[in-house]
Enzyme design. Structure first.
Site, mmCIF file in Angstrom:
data_model
loop_
_atom_site.group_PDB
_atom_site.id
_atom_site.type_symbol
_atom_site.label_atom_id
_atom_site.label_comp_id
_atom_site.label_asym_id
_atom_site.label_seq_id
_atom_site.Cartn_x
_atom_site.Cartn_y
_atom_site.Cartn_z
ATOM 1 N N HIS A 119 0.829 -1.218 0.000
ATOM 2 C CA HIS A 119 0.000 0.000 0.000
ATOM 3 C C HIS A 119 0.862 1.267 0.000
ATOM 4 O O HIS A 119 0.511 2.276 0.607
ATOM 5 C CB HIS A 119 -0.939 0.030 1.212
ATOM 6 N N ASN A 192 -10.253 -2.890 2.658
ATOM 7 C CA ASN A 192 -9.970 -2.917 1.221
ATOM 8 C C ASN A 192 -11.255 -2.670 0.438
ATOM 9 O O ASN A 192 -12.346 -2.664 1.008
ATOM 10 C CB ASN A 192 -9.417 -4.291 0.818
ATOM 11 N N TYR A 406 0.937 -4.165 12.173
ATOM 12 C CA TYR A 406 0.780 -2.727 11.893
ATOM 13 C C TYR A 406 1.571 -1.868 12.869
ATOM 14 O O TYR A 406 2.224 -0.902 12.470
ATOM 15 C CB TYR A 406 -0.712 -2.347 11.856
HETATM 16 FE FE1 HDE Z 1 -2.329 -4.851 5.457
HETATM 17 N N1 HDE Z 1 -0.518 -4.023 5.924
HETATM 18 N N2 HDE Z 1 -1.649 -6.647 6.031
HETATM 19 N N3 HDE Z 1 -4.086 -5.715 4.862
HETATM 20 N N4 HDE Z 1 -3.023 -3.079 4.857
HETATM 21 C C1 HDE Z 1 -0.194 -2.733 5.765
HETATM 22 O O1 HDE Z 1 0.907 -1.462 7.359
HETATM 23 C C2 HDE Z 1 -0.529 -6.872 6.745
HETATM 24 C C3 HDE Z 1 -4.414 -7.029 4.965
HETATM 25 C C4 HDE Z 1 -4.285 -2.788 4.451
HETATM 26 O O2 HDE Z 1 -3.176 3.442 4.075
HETATM 27 C C5 HDE Z 1 1.132 -2.412 6.367
HETATM 28 O O3 HDE Z 1 1.196 0.737 7.742
HETATM 29 C C6 HDE Z 1 -0.443 -8.259 7.105
HETATM 30 C C7 HDE Z 1 -5.827 -7.230 4.751
HETATM 31 C C8 HDE Z 1 -4.377 -1.399 4.096
HETATM 32 O O4 HDE Z 1 -1.547 3.307 5.522
HETATM 33 C C9 HDE Z 1 1.588 -3.735 6.979
HETATM 34 C C10 HDE Z 1 -1.556 -8.858 6.552
HETATM 35 C C11 HDE Z 1 -6.335 -5.992 4.505
HETATM 36 C C12 HDE Z 1 -3.114 -0.876 4.322
HETATM 37 C C13 HDE Z 1 0.444 -4.633 6.636
HETATM 38 C C14 HDE Z 1 -2.310 -7.832 5.899
HETATM 39 C C15 HDE Z 1 -5.235 -5.066 4.577
HETATM 40 C C16 HDE Z 1 -2.293 -1.948 4.808
HETATM 41 C C17 HDE Z 1 2.127 -1.754 5.464
HETATM 42 C C18 HDE Z 1 -1.929 -10.325 6.592
HETATM 43 C C19 HDE Z 1 -7.767 -5.614 4.179
HETATM 44 C C20 HDE Z 1 -2.653 0.542 4.072
HETATM 45 C C21 HDE Z 1 2.207 -0.315 5.928
HETATM 46 C C22 HDE Z 1 -2.295 -10.769 7.852
HETATM 47 C C23 HDE Z 1 -8.697 -5.878 5.255
HETATM 48 C C24 HDE Z 1 -2.902 1.423 5.249
HETATM 49 C C25 HDE Z 1 1.389 -0.240 7.092
HETATM 50 C C26 HDE Z 1 -2.512 2.847 4.917
HETATM 51 C C27 HDE Z 1 -0.955 -1.802 5.180
HETATM 52 C C28 HDE Z 1 0.414 -5.907 7.037
HETATM 53 C C29 HDE Z 1 -3.500 -8.117 5.185
HETATM 54 C C30 HDE Z 1 -5.422 -3.665 4.337
HETATM 55 C C31 HDE Z 1 2.932 -4.245 6.506
HETATM 56 C C32 HDE Z 1 0.676 -8.894 7.903
HETATM 57 C C33 HDE Z 1 -6.583 -8.554 4.817
HETATM 58 C C34 HDE Z 1 -5.598 -0.664 3.567
HETATM 59 O O5 HDE Z 1 1.736 -3.612 8.356
#
Ligand code: HDE
Length: 745
Positions: A119, A192, A406
């Protein structure tokens, strides 16, 4: 109507106030840049001829005084000269003593912070959430108590796979992250635009993302899943196939952030004041209706305007066309969870709205763009574990893993534990705790007590816990052996993938097949293509046949399914974009192609119809200075033809006289403008004289369909704009696309 070109140039130290692009005259758009003003001070010694040249060019050096602030160092020391470093003599060495120079370069050297691992490319805006229906029966969360109350919000939309500088129209999931600054702390709903996810257990996330990102040896392709590593991974991970149906659908190429749904994805809990828990899934429903673009269009938008989505959001908010979503909740209890065909803890599954209706409880309005992209959009730190009392987690293993990730990622990106001190991340409610020190601490606790328990009394002893008001976790009983295992209830990988596919209109089904063929055609290894198709056979035989045929592939045997798919889940209309489109052209953009001599009356009628529909328009012309209409008035252009291809618009009107048509018939970008609008199933309004151009673009009179409407006289304008409400004339696609399958007709 756009204004006559103006030659007035503004030179101010502060940025000009934000105005709608419709209000911009060409000179404004071209940007008589404020930066230009201060390149050379009047008092520096340069050769007279150079100084004279600058003076002739009109460069003026603005110094402090009047309304202009004094430039200072970060230490607040006023700066006398920001043009020259301190030297020993005019041609001598630069001196280490120059604190201003060193401070400026030092800060510049450290301007970048690590981009988000996923993202990375995102765009944010401020707004508010307003409760329209109380949820106090099921949740004690303060934000859900008082109807009509507004809670400040910040939302960041994003793509997942691309880096920070990638293009907006990648085929990808979009992030829809919402921070609500509630009176009992920040609630981050980090969702999402697709209600399911690729994987079931967080331990697979690094593998998924490594596979989707550019391949590590060559570092390409950027922002796309059309490569071997991605399809290798997903074809070995059958649980991803429901999400694959969504990402290959038009959901992954939205027309605008404003025309996307948002989903919390996981099952969460709401907990009321009696401690009773209700399961919940969160939905954001766009008031603008759902809308996407076509793939060929997306590819071209990426070249014509890589910032298409962020520009759209910026323009919409600044022109008062405020994006709005409804917040809906699907509420259900343990009994429903147990009776449901799938596990509600499995993030690769959704609950159809036909089974559990969405109850609308509020609205989210975005009404303010950021003051500064870095300070707000780049530094905003969403954490899934930020939930106020009354909202709680389920045991979804993906959510559990996110709750670790996060916080961890923010420490890396923002450099330390004090990122909540940054204004965009700071709660807007009272805060009191004993956390202290660390990098960039802005607000250490006052007084002598920085520990608890202490005996310094009510006023000096600092904050104390509040068992009644404070966050208490739902007392879920967890038991069982400690083991690494995937629950049997997660084993069905194909049934909902099929349900999604059969819920689409034929044209949407065609797009899913086309997207799979496109992506797999970029995959070099035939065995990966074949393995992917073996999964499609478990979803829909017609889809598998379309893709195998499109790839020229011998049909493989079906993949072995961990559990026999359910083939007859009822279709859900809510899963289709086309079935949920708005019946309005409101908030959409008409591109109007004009040349000199264009009929002023037709144009005036068109603009009136656009305005009464609540739509916007932009003028495209051979020259950016604009055109002179049939009545002698002038109209400014927003784009020169090759800078404003029709992919940037929802519909186009070609209002040109005979001479203009003859001239544009010789111009490749003008022919592309028309041919693309036709190929992308857009509504096209055109004057009779424009038929010559249409013909030269390959559209003969016989090709003209119900999506091509005459603009012979002013009275035709209204009917044309009303037709545009359908957004696309989809039947045309079956006529113009070689890949159109008979099944789709
Ligand atoms: Fe994320 N995800 N994610 N994700 N995600 C990040 O956090 C992660 C997942 C989502 O505008 C990171 O600050 C893992 C699902 C959004 O700043 C990180 C897993 C969904 C955003 C991270 C998921 C999301 C992130 C990278 C699997 C939808 C952007 C930077 C368990 C429900 C937020 C940050 C923004 C961002 C990890 C799966 C949505 C790396 C480990 C499912 C919208 O922490």
């Amino acid at each position: 109507m756009a204004k006559t070109p103006s030659n007035a140039s503004t030179r101010t130290a502060k940025p000009a106030p934000t105005i709608s692009p419709l209000d911009l005259a060409p000179a404004d758009i071209a940007g008589e840049s404020p930066q230009k003003a201060a390149r050379f001070p009047s008092d520096i010694s340069v050769s007279p001829s150079f100084a004279e040249a600058q003076a002739e060019g009109g460069d003026t050096h603005q110094v402090a005084g009047g309304d202009v602030e004094t430039l200072t160092t970060e230490q607040g020391i006023p700066v006398a000269d920001d043009q020259n470093s301190l030297k020993q003599g005019a041609r001598g060495p630069t001196l280490l003593e120059d604190a201003h120079f060193r401070g400026k370069i030092f800060h510049f050297d450290h301007e970048r912070i690590p981009e988000r691992v996923v993202h990375a490319r995102g765009y944010g805006a401020h707004g508010f959430f307003e409760l329209t229906e109380s949820l106090s029966d099921v949740s004690r969360a303060d934000v859900f108590q008082r109807v009509g109350e507004r809670t400040p919000a910040f939302v960041r939309f994003s793509t997942v796979a691309g880096s920070k500088g990638s293009f907006d129209l990648a085929r990808d999931v979009r992030g829809f992250a919402v921070k609500l600054y509630t009176q009992e702390g920040n609630w981050d709903l980090v969702g999402n635009n697709i209600p399911v996810f690729f994987i079931q257990d967080a331990i697979k996330f690094p593998d998924l993302i490594h596979a989707a990102k550019p391949e590590p040896d060559r570092n390409f392709p950027q922002a796309q899943t059309a490569h071997d590593n991605f399809w290798d991974f997903v074809s070995l991970t059958p649980e991803s196939f429901h999400m694959i149906m969504w990402t290959m659908s038009d959901r992954a190429i939205p027309r605008s952030f404003r025309t996307m749904e948002g989903f919390g994805v996981h099952t969460f809990r709401l907990v009321n004041s009696d401690g009773k828990s209700t399961f919940v899934k969160f939905h954001w429903k766009p008031k603008q209706g759902l809308q996407s673009v076509m793939w060929n269009e997306a590819v071209k938008i990426n070249g014509a305007d890589p910032d298409f989505h962020r520009r759209d959001l910026w323009d919409a908010i600044n022109s008062g066309n405020l994006p709005e979503w409804e917040l809906g909740v699907q509420l259900f209890d343990d009994a429903f969870a147990e009776s449901f065909d799938f596990d509600v803890l499995d993030a690769t599954k959704l609950i159809p709205e036909e089974l559990v209706p969405v109850r609308i409880i509020g609205r989210l309005v975005l009404d303010r763009v950021v003051d500064n992209f870095f300070a707000e959009t780049e530094q905003v730190a969403f954490c899934t574990q930020n939930v106020p009392p009354g909202i709680d987690f389920s045991n979804d293993p993906l959510l559990q893993g996110r709750n670790f990730s996060y916080l961890d990622t923010q420490i890396k990106r923002l450099g330390g534990p004090n990122f909540t001190h940054i204004p965009i991340n700071a709660p807007k409610c009272p805060m009191a705790h004993f956390q202290q020190d660390g990098h960039m601490a802005m607000r250490n606790p006052k007084g002598r007590a920085n520990y608890e328990p202490n005996s310094w009394g009510a006023t000096e002893g600092g904050p104390r816990e509040d068992p009644a008001k404070g966050f208490t976790s739902f007392a879920e009983v967890a038991e069982g052996p400690k083991q690494r295992v995937r629950s049997e209830s997660f084993a069905d990988h194909y049934s909902q993938a099929r349900q999604f596919y059969v819920s689409q209109t034929p044209i949407e089904q065609k797009h899913i097949g086309d997207a799979l063929v496109f992506e797999l055609s970029k995959v070099e290894r035939p065995d990966i293509r074949s393995r992917t198709v073996s999964h499609l056979l478990n979803i829909d035989a017609g889809l598998a046949a379309q893709v195998a045929d499109g790839l020229g592939l011998v049909m493989p045997a079906p993949a072995v399914a961990a559990r026999e798919p359910i083939a007859d889940l009822a279709p859900s209309d809510r899963l289709s974009i086309v079935k949920n489109r708005p019946d309005s052209f409101k908030g959409r953009k008409l591109g109007i192609l004009l040349t000199d001599g264009a009929d002023a009356k037709i144009l005036a009628a068109l603009l009136k119809a656009v305005e009464s529909e609540g739509a916007v328009y932009e003028v495209v012309a051979p020259k950016i200075a604009g055109v002179t209409l049939s009545d002698g008035t002038t109209v400014a252009a927003r784009h020169k033809i090759d800078g404003g291809p029709s992919v940037l618009f929802d519909a186009v009107a070609i209002v040109i006289p005979q001479e203009g048509a003859a001239m544009l018939s010789l111009d490749a970008p003008a022919k592309d403008f028309v041919a693309d609008a036709f190929a992308h199933c857009k509504f096209i309004g055109f004057t009779t004289e424009a038929e010559v151009l249409l013909a030269r673009a390959g559209i003969s009179v016989d090709d003209l369909d119900e999506g091509c409407l005459p603009l012979d006289e002013a009275a035709d304008a209204q009917a044309f704009i009303e037709s545009c409400r359908a957004l696309r004339h989809w039947p045309r696609e079956l006529e113009v696309d070689l890949d159109a399958r008979p099944a789709a007709r």
